[in-house]
Design a protein around this motif. Structure first.
Motif, short mmCIF file in Angstrom:
data_model
loop_
_atom_site.label_atom_id
_atom_site.label_comp_id
_atom_site.label_asym_id
_atom_site.label_seq_id
_atom_site.Cartn_x
_atom_site.Cartn_y
_atom_site.Cartn_z
N ALA A 1 0.85 -1.20 0.00
CA ALA A 1 0.00 0.00 0.00
C ALA A 1 0.88 1.25 0.00
CB ALA A 1 -0.91 0.00 1.22
N ARG A 2 2.00 1.19 0.71
CA ARG A 2 2.90 2.34 0.74
C ARG A 2 3.53 2.56 -0.64
NH1 ARG A 2 7.66 2.24 3.34
NH2 ARG A 2 6.91 0.55 4.67
N ALA A 3 3.89 1.45 -1.29
CA ALA A 3 4.48 1.56 -2.64
C ALA A 3 3.47 2.24 -3.59
CB ALA A 3 4.85 0.18 -3.16
N VAL A 4 2.21 1.86 -3.46
CA VAL A 4 1.17 2.47 -4.32
C VAL A 4 1.01 3.95 -3.97
CG1 VAL A 4 -1.26 2.37 -4.99
CG2 VAL A 4 -0.01 0.27 -4.64
N ALA B 1 13.56 -0.27 -2.98
CA ALA B 1 12.97 0.11 -4.28
C ALA B 1 12.07 1.35 -4.13
CB ALA B 1 12.18 -1.06 -4.86
N ILE B 2 11.32 1.39 -3.03
CA ILE B 2 10.45 2.56 -2.77
C ILE B 2 11.30 3.82 -2.60
CG2 ILE B 2 8.90 3.62 -1.06
CD1 ILE B 2 7.73 0.84 -0.55
N ALA B 3 12.37 3.67 -1.80
CA ALA B 3 13.25 4.83 -1.55
C ALA B 3 13.85 5.33 -2.86
CB ALA B 3 14.36 4.46 -0.57
N VAL B 4 14.28 4.40 -3.70
CA VAL B 4 14.90 4.79 -4.98
C VAL B 4 13.87 5.45 -5.90
CG1 VAL B 4 15.94 3.86 -7.08
CG2 VAL B 4 16.78 3.14 -4.87
N ALA B 5 12.65 4.93 -5.89
CA ALA B 5 11.59 5.52 -6.74
C ALA B 5 11.32 6.97 -6.31
CB ALA B 5 10.32 4.68 -6.65
N ILE B 6 11.28 7.21 -4.99
CA ILE B 6 11.04 8.58 -4.51
C ILE B 6 12.20 9.49 -4.91
CG2 ILE B 6 10.73 10.04 -2.48
CD1 ILE B 6 9.59 7.50 -1.11
N PHE C 1 6.61 17.08 1.40
CA PHE C 1 6.73 16.51 2.75
C PHE C 1 6.31 15.04 2.76
CE2 PHE C 1 6.87 20.92 4.40
CZ PHE C 1 7.98 20.77 5.20
N LEU C 2 5.30 14.72 1.98
CA LEU C 2 4.89 13.30 1.89
C LEU C 2 6.04 12.46 1.36
CD1 LEU C 2 1.23 13.36 0.47
CD2 LEU C 2 1.94 12.65 2.74
N ALA C 3 6.66 12.95 0.27
CA ALA C 3 7.77 12.21 -0.34
C ALA C 3 8.94 12.08 0.62
CB ALA C 3 8.21 12.92 -1.63
N ILE C 4 9.25 13.17 1.33
CA ILE C 4 10.37 13.12 2.30
C ILE C 4 10.06 12.09 3.38
CG2 ILE C 4 11.62 14.43 4.06
CD1 ILE C 4 11.24 16.92 2.28
N GLY C 5 8.81 12.10 3.87
CA GLY C 5 8.41 11.14 4.90
C GLY C 5 8.55 9.71 4.41
N PHE C 6 8.09 9.45 3.19
CA PHE C 6 8.20 8.10 2.62
C PHE C 6 9.66 7.69 2.47
CE2 PHE C 6 3.81 8.69 0.68
CZ PHE C 6 3.23 7.67 1.41
N PHE C 7 10.47 8.63 1.97
CA PHE C 7 11.88 8.32 1.73
C PHE C 7 12.59 7.98 3.04
CE2 PHE C 7 16.34 9.57 1.46
CZ PHE C 7 16.76 8.82 0.38
N LEU C 8 12.41 8.86 4.04
CA LEU C 8 13.10 8.63 5.32
C LEU C 8 12.64 7.33 5.97
CD1 LEU C 8 13.19 12.24 6.82
CD2 LEU C 8 15.04 10.98 5.72
N TYR C 9 11.35 7.07 5.87
CA TYR C 9 10.83 5.85 6.49
C TYR C 9 11.38 4.61 5.79
CZ TYR C 9 7.60 2.56 8.60
OH TYR C 9 7.08 1.50 9.30
N SER C 10 11.39 4.61 4.46
CA SER C 10 11.89 3.46 3.73
C SER C 10 13.38 3.24 3.99
CB SER C 10 11.65 3.63 2.22
OG SER C 10 10.28 3.47 1.96
N CYS C 11 14.14 4.35 3.99
CA CYS C 11 15.58 4.22 4.24
C CYS C 11 15.85 3.67 5.63
CB CYS C 11 16.26 5.58 4.09
SG CYS C 11 16.58 5.97 2.39
#
Lengths: 268, 192
Positions: free
Chosen positions: A86-89, A146-151, A171-181
């Motif tokens: 769901a996060r990837a989507v 893969a999610i982090a790289v896509a962002i 901010f959404l993208a930053i949150g997703f990136f930091l969380y995935s990393c």
């Protein structure tokens, strides 16, 4: 009382963090509904709801099975799979929201992001494929990477083409990136020091989720309407005419420098 | 497993570096309106100043001067010639940046973009930038003898003709595009 009995096997700090994570997640869902952000980010709402669902399922399971039991392990990782997907989507949704109005570069961007993410997925899978006992962990880490790289591809793409990312999406993208990393880091450390690190794994996961949830909450309280104007696109033949000509000019400049280069090389 | 662990750490570190870079705000650089995306000054290339640069850096001049002027003056002359070469390199780089900006704007505002064209541009830019930095450093440090640099212009005679041709075509195309944009019949440039 029921809550305390069910969670008696887990440390106090972890309990607090889990409670906070659940509350933040709930607040996120309310914010999405109250500010009607779900119209722009329906997949993000789905992700937040699945996160809540996972917490409820795990909490209910904890009342029936002990903390380290195989059944609970399967339930936890099974629901985690849904949440990660769901996060990837959601990430794809944010990327689309940022770039889709620029049809040309969006067409190129999504293909590039998917290709790079697939490569990273395959690579990270191949690197750790010989440890089948860590199958779930490896899969989780590969998807997170893969999610982090896509962002990152989105951010780099936007910067390269000078596309302004509205603050909420940013901010959404930053949150997703930091969380995935942080999940990749967390999984990698867990894989290396499985026994010693296991107790901290959930704890760090909760902390990174809290941080990301704060960023997402901040993003959702920003006004998403400001940057929704559609840019006026050029006619299709402009690119066909101008792009090769500009590239020819760049090539000419490059050749010019090449002559400097060769002249220097001949002398030395 | 140990290697995999360090590989993932290295990947993460790299991702973070790119992440920080990508979040830096390029000041004043945003996709503008389509009308300002059309290049206005396609003829104004610094490459066309090559004959003057060639004259300024002619080895014969230096040779002639070395026999007739004191050493201090000769040194100053060499320094000034080096400055001319550096200024010329800077002008080339500025032209590259201008072209890149135009190319990006056109790509961003186009309904269809060719991956090959974009990739070619990225490769050309990389080629240019790394060579530019090395040459600039070399000229600045005095490692590149200026008489040799002036010789390069001899290599460019055939190239200059091609460049002029490219610029002429580009100007024609841009004029055509500008005419289409300013045409009263705007059916062709309606928002897509």
């Amino acid at each position: 009382m029921v809550l305390c009995a069910a969670m008696s096997e887990i440390g106090t700090l972890e309990q607090v963090l889990w409670g906070l994570s659940f509350s933040f997640n709930l607040a996120l869902v309310f914010l999405l509904l109250y500010r009607k952000n779900y119209r722009l980010y329906p997949c993000f709402l789905l992700y937040a709801l699945l996160n809540l669902f996972q917490a409820v399922i795990i909490f209910a399971s904890l009342q029936r099975w002990s903390f380290g039991s195989a059944t609970l392990y399967k339930i936890a990782w099974g629901t985690q799979g849904m949440v990660v997907l769901a996060r990837a989507v959601s990430v794809a949704e944010v990327c689309r929201h940022v770039l889709a109005k620029y049809r040309g570069i969006w067409g190129l961007g999504w293909r590039l992001s998917v290709a790079v993410a697939a490569l990273v997925l395959a690579y990270s899978w191949a690197v750790a494929a010989n440890h089948w006992q860590l199958f779930v962990l490896t899969a989780d880490r590969s998807i997170e990477l893969a999610i982090a790289v896509a962002i990152l591809a989105l951010l780099v793409f936007a910067r390269y083409y000078q596309v302004v990312i509205e603050p909420a999406a940013r901010f959404l993208a930053i949150g997703f990136f930091l969380y995935s990393c942080s999940q990749v880091l967390n999984d990698s450390i867990l894989e290396r020091w499985l026994q010693q690190y296991a107790t901290f794994w959930n704890l760090l996961g909760a902390i990174t989720f809290l941080t990301s949830a704060l960023l997402w909450g901040w993003a959702l309280r920003l006004d998403p309407q400001k940057a929704r104007s559609q840019p006026q696109l050029l006619p299709e033949d402009h690119y066909r005419l101008l792009s090769p000509a500009i590239n020819a000019r760049l090539k000419a400049l490059d050749e010019q420098l090449g002559h400097f280069w060769r002249a220097e090389g001949e002398k030395t | 497993m140990s290697l995999a662990f360090y590989v993932f750490l290295a990947i993460l570190a790299l991702l973070f570096v790119v992440f920080v870079w990508s979040l830096r705000n390029p000041k004043g650089h945003t996709v503008p309106s389509p009308s300002s995306a059309i290049p206005q000054d396609l003829q104004g290339s610094h490459v066309t100043h090559l004959p003057q640069i060639r004259r300024a850096l002619a080895p014969a001049d230096l040779e002639f001067a070395s026999k007739r002027i004191p050493r201090e003056a000769l040194r100053r002359m060499q320094r000034e010639r080096r400055n001319v070469a550096l200024a010329y390199l800077s002008a080339l780089q500025a032209e590259l940046q201008r072209l890149l900006r135009t190319a990006r704007i056109v790509a961003a505002l186009s309904p269809a973009v060719a991956g090959g064209q974009e990739l070619e541009r990225v490769v050309l830019t990389w080629n240019f930038l790394w060579r530019y930095r090395v040459i600039r450093l070399s000229v600045w440090a005095g490692f590149t003898p200026l008489p040799q640099i002036s010789d390069l212009s001899d290599l460019l005679s055939g190239y200059s003709v091609r460049l002029e041709e490219t610029m002429r075509k580009l100007a024609e195309r841009a004029a055509m595009v500008a005419e289409m944009v300013s045409s009263p019949d705007r059916r062709r440039i309606d928002p897509i």
